[in-house]
Scaffold this motif. Structure first.
Motif, short mmCIF file in Angstrom:
data_model
loop_
_atom_site.label_atom_id
_atom_site.label_comp_id
_atom_site.label_asym_id
_atom_site.label_seq_id
_atom_site.Cartn_x
_atom_site.Cartn_y
_atom_site.Cartn_z
N THR A 258 0.81 -1.22 0.00
CA THR A 258 0.00 0.00 0.00
C THR A 258 0.85 1.27 0.00
N PHE B 112 0.56 4.07 -2.59
CA PHE B 112 -0.37 5.18 -2.50
C PHE B 112 0.26 6.43 -1.88
N GLU B 113 1.49 6.31 -1.46
CA GLU B 113 2.20 7.47 -0.93
C GLU B 113 3.00 8.17 -2.01
N GLY C 41 -10.27 -1.09 0.34
CA GLY C 41 -9.59 0.13 0.73
C GLY C 41 -9.19 0.17 2.19
N LEU D 139 -5.53 0.49 3.37
CA LEU D 139 -4.75 1.72 3.36
C LEU D 139 -4.72 2.35 4.75
N ASN D 140 -3.57 2.92 5.12
CA ASN D 140 -3.49 3.63 6.39
C ASN D 140 -4.04 5.04 6.22
N GLN E 182 -2.35 7.18 3.50
CA GLN E 182 -2.61 6.66 2.16
C GLN E 182 -4.06 6.91 1.74
N ARG E 183 -4.97 6.82 2.69
CA ARG E 183 -6.37 7.12 2.39
C ARG E 183 -6.53 8.58 1.97
#
Length: 255
Positions: free
Chosen positions: A66, A69-70, A86, A89-90, A93-94
């Motif tokens: 994940t 996503f950063e 979803g 995601l942390n 990332q969200r």
């Protein structure tokens, strides 16, 4: 002489400038993390996506991390959650993914990715467009085309015999979706479920694939795709490719 000609041809192909080859039309980010019930599909789905990408001239980044996503999500025409919800995601990332969608990014949600704990991430539930509850056992049923003008139906017959988990959904956030495929509940037993659980039919309107808008982006959801062999099936891959094509480009709908 023929061998020399073939060797020269191969050399020219390998050294030809990028402009002489097919250029990538768009790029996807595919998040696929193995879980208890969904892992055998991974090598099959990846191989099939590679073949689709070569055939249709697009690129994809496949990841089970994940942390992707950063990075720069703006390089991707769409993000695909492939049997991976979803909730993985942390918070950072969200937030990045939400910003991506607000900036016009697009999302594809496949099967298990539509399931997320209620109220864990309301924004993602709204992106999916429906909340998935319990579901009956995998059964053979008849999938029906609801929107013959949408690309994810172009390779699908009007009544398609398919075996899958037909998710039962609700709409707690009153999200308007555009159904693409329905399932005919008279063609299977919507109450057949494991001991200790209860499954109730949804009735005539039972969408199993749909599209809609979320933030400023396009979203395509298919709840089909439970087991690995499905990702070898030409009809299912045509369905999936139609969703990818529309989500990434916004093209192909027959009005």
């Amino acid at each position: 002489m023929n061998r020399i000609a073939l060797a020269l041809g191969a050399f020219v192909a390998l050294t030809a400038p990028a402009s002489a080859r097919a250029e990538s039309q768009f790029k996807l980010l595919v998040l696929s993390i193995p879980n208890k019930y969904h892992y055998e599909y991974i090598p099959i789905a990846r191989d099939s996506l590679e073949r689709l990408a070569k055939l249709h001239a697009f690129e994809f980044t496949w990841t089970n991390d994940t942390a992707a996503f950063e990075g720069d999500l703006g390089q991707y025409a769409a993000v695909m959650f492939l049997n991976t919800p979803g909730e993985e995601l942390n918070p950072t990332q969200r937030a990045k993914f939400e910003a991506y969608m607000r900036d016009g990014g697009n999302a594809i949600v496949v099967h298990r990715a539509a399931i997320t704990p209620p109220d864990n991430w309301a924004w993602y539930e709204k992106l999916v467009g429906r909340r998935v509850g319990v579901h009956p056992m995998l059964q053979t049923g008849v999938v029906t085309v609801e929107d013959a003008g949408f690309p994810a139906t172009y390779g699908v017959p009007p009544r398609w015999i398919w075996s899958d988990e037909y998710y039962v959904t609700t709409n707690p956030y009153n999200v308007r979706i555009n159904p693409v495929l329905n399932v005919d509940e008279t063609s299977y037993d919507p109450t057949k479920i494991w001991p200790g659980q209860v499954a109730r039919p949804m009735g005539k309107d039972h969408p199993i694939a749909w599209h809609h808008r979320h933030e400023k982006g396009r979203v395509f959801v298919t709840t089909l795709g439970h087991n690995g062999e499905m990702y070898r099936d030409p009809t299912y891959l045509a369905h999936l490719m139609g969703g990818i094509y529309w989500t990434a480009t916004g093209l192909g709908q027959r009005r």
